[in-house]
Structures are given as C-alpha cells and as structure tokens.
Motif scaffolding. Structure first.
Motif, PDB file in Angstrom:
ATOM      1  N   SER A  69       0.815  -1.212   0.000  1.00 36.80           N
ATOM      2  CA  SER A  69       0.000   0.000   0.000  1.00 36.80           C
ATOM      3  C   SER A  69       0.850   1.265   0.000  1.00 36.80           C
ATOM      4  CB  SER A  69      -0.907   0.011   1.237  1.00 36.80           C
ATOM      5  OG  SER A  69      -1.439   1.305   1.467  1.00 36.80           O
ATOM      6  N   PRO A  70       0.779   2.084  -1.045  1.00 39.21           N
ATOM      7  CA  PRO A  70       1.501   3.358  -1.025  1.00 39.21           C
ATOM      8  C   PRO A  70       1.089   4.253   0.145  1.00 39.21           C
ATOM      9  CG  PRO A  70       0.813   2.834  -3.260  1.00 39.21           C
ATOM     10  CD  PRO A  70       0.145   1.841  -2.360  1.00 39.21           C
ATOM     11  N   LYS A  71      -0.176   4.217   0.536  1.00 42.61           N
ATOM     12  CA  LYS A  71      -0.612   5.052   1.662  1.00 42.61           C
ATOM     13  C   LYS A  71       0.030   4.582   2.961  1.00 42.61           C
ATOM     14  CE  LYS A  71      -4.871   6.785  -0.344  1.00 42.61           C
ATOM     15  NZ  LYS A  71      -6.342   6.950  -0.221  1.00 42.61           N
ATOM     16  N   ALA A  72       0.148   3.265   3.138  1.00 41.23           N
ATOM     17  CA  ALA A  72       0.800   2.747   4.333  1.00 41.23           C
ATOM     18  C   ALA A  72       2.267   3.148   4.358  1.00 41.23           C
ATOM     19  CB  ALA A  72       0.675   1.230   4.392  1.00 41.23           C
ATOM     20  N   VAL A  73       2.940   3.037   3.226  1.00 39.17           N
ATOM     21  CA  VAL A  73       4.359   3.373   3.165  1.00 39.17           C
ATOM     22  C   VAL A  73       4.572   4.856   3.456  1.00 39.17           C
ATOM     23  CG1 VAL A  73       6.354   3.508   1.618  1.00 39.17           C
ATOM     24  CG2 VAL A  73       4.961   1.433   1.682  1.00 39.17           C
ATOM     25  N   ALA A  74       3.710   5.702   2.952  1.00 42.05           N
ATOM     26  CA  ALA A  74       3.817   7.139   3.249  1.00 42.05           C
ATOM     27  C   ALA A  74       3.670   7.390   4.749  1.00 42.05           C
ATOM     28  CB  ALA A  74       2.766   7.916   2.465  1.00 42.05           C
TER      29      ALA A  74
END
Length: 210
Positions: A69-74
């Motif tokens: 998940s890009p949102k999790a990584v951010a």
C-alpha cells in the motif's frame, strides 16, 4: 485478489489519519529485543504503516520496510520522521518483488496472513532466502482459533498458522521455537481483544551446516 485489488484494499484500510494497528511495536517483537543488536540489517515484511520497522530503527537497526500500500508506506515514512530515525520504506508486491538474497541479519513477519497457502509457501521461502547464513527469523500470526474470537486477522482459516504448519515450513532452519498461546492485545483499532497467537523464532543455518 489481484495485486491491483490488494493495493486498493489496503489503501482503503489505511486511508485515515490514525494508525490502523497503532504506533507501538508488536508485543512479541518487542520481547525479542535481547536478540537484536545495533547495526543489524533487518527486513520488515508487509510492515503496513511502519510501527514495527520504526521501532526496530529506534533500536539502532538498519531497516528495510515493505508494504503493497503506497498510503501505508507514506505513513511509515512519516512515523519514522516523527521519531527521528531512518527507515528504507518501499512499496512492494511481495509475490512479485525481487527479494534480496542473503542480505539481512533479521527478517520480521508480523501477521503476514493475507497470503493464501500457495502464496504463503513462496513468501516463507523468500524470507529464508533473504536471510544471511546465521540470520534470525521472527514470525507471529494467528491460529485457527482466532476465528472464534473475531478480534483481528483474516476470515479464511487456510491463511492461519498451526504449530505443525510452521514446524514443517521451517524444518530446514535451526533453533526453531514455536509458541502457541492466547493473549489480550491492543494494537490500534485493527487488533483488539483476546487473540489466538502463535510465534516462531528460527535461525538460518550457517556455513558448514549439514
């Protein structure tokens, strides 16, 4: 579930200012602190919003953290910044990622139970591949009894772990310790209440091992 569907699903779960599984490390991982040393390299597999990877970095380890998940990584990067530590947080579809070979002193997998059995077999093999000889594997998941508690985890019994499953999957490793127990956990809104847990600690055989 296709990779695009999985990414969209987890982006949706992490699309909130709060941290779904909290900001504190997993209790099992925290109990392993005596096994860890500063400057060890560690891979945090499917690390979500970074609570475990950031804690590892705060112990002085050199952390690579992955999630689909890009949102999790951010959010993991933001959490690391708030704690003043560096985490190499990467977006990765673990079933397609080019896993490093013999690159890490430690591999950590906490509740990596989105994977059905065939994918799980591949992920377990790649976790072992990523460890250096003599490297440490730390794994925690839910047992099938978790379905009765309903306090977190997947709804598919085939994704859950048993002692036999873990001992078979890591029979080629050394010093294998498997512990099954129930405990009350509070990990954000995602994991709350009495839970059926299972932990594994194992070491990749070193040079000269039979």
């Amino acid at each position: 579930m296709t990779p695009d569907e999985a990414r969209a699903f987890w982006d949706g779960r992490y699309d909130d200012a709060s941290y779904l599984f909290g900001e504190r490390p997993n209790a099992f991982l925290e109990r392993q602190a005596d096994r860890l040393r500063p400057d060890m390299t560690v891979l945090a597999v499917a690390d979500g919003e970074g609570r475990n990877g950031v804690w590892l970095a705060r112990q002085g380890l050199k952390v690579t953290s992955t999630d689909i998940s890009p949102k999790a990584v951010a959010k993991a990067r933001a959490l690391a910044a708030r704690h003043g530590v560096e985490v190499d947080a990467r977006v990765a579809d673990l079933d397609r990622w080019d896993w490093p070979v013999a690159a890490f002193d430690v591999v950590v997998g906490i509740f990596v139970q989105f994977a059905p059995p065939d994918m799980r077999d591949r992920l377990f093999a790649r976790m072992k591949q990523a460890l250096k000889p003599g490297g440490l594997l730390l794994l925690e998941g839910y047992r099938p009894e978790q379905l009765g508690y309903g306090t977190g985890g997947p709804g598919q019994v085939e994704n859950l772990y048993t002692e036999v499953l873990l001992r078979d999957a890591f029979a080629d490793m050394e010093g294998v310790e498997v512990s099954s127990y129930d405990a009350e956990i509070v990990e954000g809104a995602g994991h709350v209440g009495l839970s059926a847990l299972i932990d594994l600690v194992a070491v990749k055989p070193g040079p000269g091992a039979a």
